[in-house]
Design an enzyme around this catalytic site. Sequence first.
Site, short mmCIF file in Angstrom:
data_model
loop_
_atom_site.label_atom_id
_atom_site.label_comp_id
_atom_site.label_asym_id
_atom_site.label_seq_id
_atom_site.Cartn_x
_atom_site.Cartn_y
_atom_site.Cartn_z
N GLY A 220 20.13 29.10 -13.75
CA GLY A 220 19.99 27.97 -14.68
C GLY A 220 19.59 28.46 -16.07
CG ASN A 221 20.59 26.65 -19.42
OD1 ASN A 221 19.99 25.72 -19.95
ND2 ASN A 221 21.83 26.53 -18.96
NE ARG A 222 12.87 29.19 -22.33
CZ ARG A 222 12.34 29.81 -23.37
NH1 ARG A 222 12.80 30.98 -23.74
NH2 ARG A 222 11.36 29.26 -24.04
CB SER A 223 19.12 23.27 -21.92
OG SER A 223 19.34 22.04 -22.57
CB ALA A 287 22.61 24.88 -22.36
#
Length: 417
Positions: A220-223, A287
């Site tokens: 995943g990512n930090r958005s 994102a």
Amino acid sequence: MVDRRRPEEVAQQPSRRVVLGVSGGIAAYKACELLRRFSESGHDVTVVPTAAALQFIGAPTWAALSGKPVSSEVWTDVHEVPHVHIGKSADVVVVAPATADVLAKAAHGLADDLLTNTLLTARCPVVFAPAMHTEMWEHPATQANVATLRQRGAIVIEPAEGRLTGADTGKGRLPDPAEIFELVVGVLDRGAAGHDLAGRKVVVSAGGTREYLDPVRFLGNRSSGQQGYALARAAAARGADVTLVSANVSLPDPAGVSVVRVETTAQLREAVVAAIATADAVVMAAAPADFRPTAVSEAKIKKADDGTAPAIELEQNPDILAEISHDRAREGAVVVGFAAETGDATGSVLDLGRAKLARKGCDLLVVNDVSGGAVFGSSDNEAVILGADGGSVEVPHGSKAALSHVIWDEVVRRFVG
Ligand code: CTP
């Protein structure tokens, strides 16, 4: 209470006159919270309940919370001509909840109590937040009344979906009072002229996608989704019909916005492509993960006894922004992308932004300098908006709501017809 504006924005705001009309539905109790939000943020609120609303919440509650006497009919304090002056002196009128009955009366110009008289005398923006059973909302009579009100310039928020009065669920819930408050503040900030997305359909993507390795693990990512949600709120306050494609965001649904929830980049792509067929603008604030595991294990991946770690093979995900910019599902639709850049040996943040704008083929690219990770999860942002026409707009450090309005200004400037 979460007031998403920054302290200096709240402090700068003049006290504005809000008329809160409450009509007779069970959701009238939620209007108490809406009233508190307005009064606690320094607004001058006059509550105008209908007689039916008083069956749900009594006059003493409205009087105590607003600090003013309340009346439902035009025969109280007649010497002050309340049926005219309340509407004429308002900066905004918000009717929450708005029943099918009050929408019908407003659409036909009836004036048989103080609220309906106020609606006829108001020359400020008017926001209706309908709440009723799904059947009543979907009835052609209600839909025709809503269309009439919208065509005359009123903002009629789409009801939320979920649990209704009884055990039934469906479309017809009053949106979260905190989100109605945000929308009305957005309307107040922009005034009557700020209704420039009325009749437009826009799609916004928000959040970060997840690519599963097995049933419990993902890349995943930090958005956080905050910028996309701020864009959706701002568009709704400007009168747009908004679809928000939301990937793994834990924020409340913005009022009047239809939210489609997705998890992976493939699902995000499918939802965006389905929604843009009739859209006037698309803003890709999400994102999406650029890569996904080539295989997703059906069972949880176990640790190996010999201490070796599994190799994860990845394949590339589709580039949604490039695809929709290239395909242009609807001629004249404005496509906006975001670019989070840090700058590197090959170029500055803006050089990389210009190259990305050309590569993706969108009309506008909102470029953030994310060196140091400053933007993620923050309620502030600063950016440069690059145009494919060579233009650029620098947006100084400010709230994500403020940046959203500049982005929509640039989108509106690019609409043809
Ligand atoms: N985007 C997209 N589909 C993807 C990846 C990104 O639509 N698979 C969109 C994002 O929503 C954003 C824009 O493309 O609007 C820029 O994303 P970014 O990750 O900066 O672009 P990349 O093409 O992945 O560029 P880089 O190689 O710099 O990561």
